[in-house]
Design a protein around this motif. Structure first.
Motif, PDB file in Angstrom:
ATOM      1  N   TYR A  26      89.677  30.310  84.365  1.00 24.28           N
ATOM      2  CA  TYR A  26      89.143  30.447  82.990  1.00 24.28           C
ATOM      3  C   TYR A  26      88.435  32.021  82.990  1.00 24.28           C
ATOM      4  N   GLY A  27      87.624  32.384  84.032  1.00 26.12           N
ATOM      5  CA  GLY A  27      87.077  33.702  84.058  1.00 26.12           C
ATOM      6  C   GLY A  27      88.347  34.663  84.163  1.00 26.12           C
ATOM      7  N   VAL A  45      80.559  31.807  82.849  1.00 27.77           N
ATOM      8  CA  VAL A  45      81.337  30.538  83.491  1.00 27.77           C
ATOM      9  C   VAL A  45      80.393  30.099  84.361  1.00 27.77           C
ATOM     10  N   ALA A  48      87.363  27.008  86.988  1.00 29.41           N
ATOM     11  CA  ALA A  48      86.511  28.101  86.612  1.00 29.41           C
ATOM     12  C   ALA A  48      87.017  29.602  86.902  1.00 29.41           C
ATOM     13  N   THR A  69      79.797  34.772  86.454  1.00 29.21           N
ATOM     14  CA  THR A  69      79.986  33.328  87.073  1.00 29.21           C
ATOM     15  C   THR A  69      78.636  33.113  87.485  1.00 29.21           C
ATOM     16  N   GLN A 129      80.071  26.952  86.965  1.00 25.83           N
ATOM     17  CA  GLN A 129      80.812  26.192  87.756  1.00 25.83           C
ATOM     18  C   GLN A 129      79.787  25.330  88.385  1.00 25.83           C
TER      19      GLN A 129
END
Length: 68
Positions: free
Chosen positions: A26-27, A6, A23, A39, A8
């Motif tokens: 989604y993670g 992810v 973000a 991330t 960001q």
């Protein structure tokens, strides 16, 4: 195993923004479905970027970023 990165990229890391929330959501969703999640928060990297509107209006602009 599925791997997810992810990224960001909101430049202002001083406070949460919608991009941070998206973000994170989604993670979390990817982890809950069995993915290995990492991330990358580009706003926390030490690179010469403008990180906020305040910086653009009141601070010297980093070299290589014209104000035109």
């Amino acid at each position: 195993m599925t791997r997810v990165l992810v990224v960001q990229a909101h430049p202002d890391a001083s406070a949460p923004h919608l991009c941070h929330a998206l973000a994170a959501a989604y993670g979390t969703g990817a982890q809950e479905n069995g993915a290995e999640v990492r991330t990358l928060d580009l706003g926390r990297l030490d690179v010469p970027l403008l990180r906020s509107q305040h910086a653009w209006e009141h601070e010297p602009v980093p070299e290589g970023l014209p104000r035109d």
